[in-house]
Design a protein around this motif. Structure first.
Motif, PDB file in Angstrom:
ATOM      1  N   GLY A  83       3.439   6.235  -6.349  1.00 23.83           N
ATOM      2  CA  GLY A  83       3.367   4.734  -6.938  1.00 23.83           C
ATOM      3  C   GLY A  83       3.954   4.454  -8.175  1.00 23.83           C
ATOM      4  N   ALA A  84       4.135   3.413  -8.699  1.00 17.00           N
ATOM      5  CA  ALA A  84       4.824   3.033 -10.004  1.00 17.00           C
ATOM      6  C   ALA A  84       4.390   3.482 -10.996  1.00 17.00           C
ATOM      7  CB  ALA A  84       4.270   1.440  -9.918  1.00 17.00           C
TER       8      ALA A  84
ATOM      9  N   MET B 131       0.731  -1.163  -0.244  1.00 16.81           N
ATOM     10  CA  MET B 131       0.162  -0.027   0.121  1.00 16.81           C
ATOM     11  C   MET B 131       1.009   1.191  -0.012  1.00 16.81           C
ATOM     12  SD  MET B 131      -2.911   1.085   2.684  1.00 16.81           S
ATOM     13  CE  MET B 131      -2.639   2.672   3.512  1.00 16.81           C
ATOM     14  N   TRP B 132       0.390   2.192  -0.910  1.00 20.92           N
ATOM     15  CA  TRP B 132       1.475   3.350  -0.840  1.00 20.92           C
ATOM     16  C   TRP B 132       0.623   4.185   0.051  1.00 20.92           C
ATOM     17  CZ3 TRP B 132       5.639   3.170  -3.501  1.00 20.92           C
ATOM     18  CH2 TRP B 132       5.647   2.155  -4.457  1.00 20.92           C
ATOM     19  N   TRP B 133       1.740   4.984   0.660  1.00 22.32           N
ATOM     20  CA  TRP B 133       1.353   6.167   1.800  1.00 22.32           C
ATOM     21  C   TRP B 133       0.667   7.473   0.866  1.00 22.32           C
ATOM     22  CZ3 TRP B 133       1.043   4.352   6.313  1.00 22.32           C
ATOM     23  CH2 TRP B 133       1.546   3.408   6.737  1.00 22.32           C
ATOM     24  N   PHE B 134      -0.083   7.993   1.404  1.00 19.53           N
ATOM     25  CA  PHE B 134      -0.572   9.336   0.872  1.00 19.53           C
ATOM     26  C   PHE B 134       0.501  10.246   0.728  1.00 19.53           C
ATOM     27  CE2 PHE B 134      -4.541   7.669   3.396  1.00 19.53           C
ATOM     28  CZ  PHE B 134      -5.272   7.691   2.107  1.00 19.53           C
TER      29      PHE B 134
ATOM     30  N   SER C  87      -2.958  11.764  -4.137  1.00 11.45           N
ATOM     31  CA  SER C  87      -3.201  13.328  -4.185  1.00 11.45           C
ATOM     32  C   SER C  87      -2.961  13.841  -5.284  1.00 11.45           C
ATOM     33  CB  SER C  87      -2.368  13.857  -2.934  1.00 11.45           C
ATOM     34  OG  SER C  87      -0.889  13.615  -3.322  1.00 11.45           O
ATOM     35  N   SER C  88      -2.721  12.983  -6.348  1.00  8.62           N
ATOM     36  CA  SER C  88      -2.672  13.491  -7.691  1.00  8.62           C
ATOM     37  C   SER C  88      -4.016  14.036  -8.226  1.00  8.62           C
ATOM     38  CB  SER C  88      -2.202  12.425  -8.715  1.00  8.62           C
ATOM     39  OG  SER C  88      -0.842  12.112  -8.277  1.00  8.62           O
TER      40      SER C  88
END
Length: 102
Positions: free
Chosen positions: A8-9, A1-4, A15-16
């Protein structure tokens, strides 16, 4: 899981913005029907697609609200190809009207 906030990849994060994600995309020649486009994420989706050159058909239940959003998009993006049509996904009666719209 990516942190806010952490990319990511894909190079994007939670937040994008839609404008960031679609930067450099030319949607000329494409048509999209956006449901729920009279407010919220549907209106933002319609706006960004129009910004990228997509012909946007806003499917809305409330034509008065949809017309206001359409006018606001057209004011901000003079080259926008955008239409609003009444479309209630909870009513099958609205589908023949939508399928006959060109």
């Amino acid at each position: 899981m990516w942190w806010f906030g952490r990319n990511g990849a894909t190079g994007f994060s939670a937040s994008s913005t839609a404008e960031e994600v679609t930067h450099g995309i030319d949607g000329t020649g494409l048509t999209a029907i956006v449901t729920g486009a009279s407010s919220g994420i549907g209106a933002e989706t319609a706006r960004v697609l129009a910004l990228r050159g997509v012909h946007v058909i806003m499917g809305v239940r409330n034509m008065a609200s949809g017309s206001k959003v359409k006018e606001a998009i057209a004011k901000d993006i003079p080259t926008a190809k955008i239409d609003a049509m009444e479309l209630d996904l909870s009513s099958m009666a609205s589908f023949p009207i939508a399928s006959n719209t060109s």
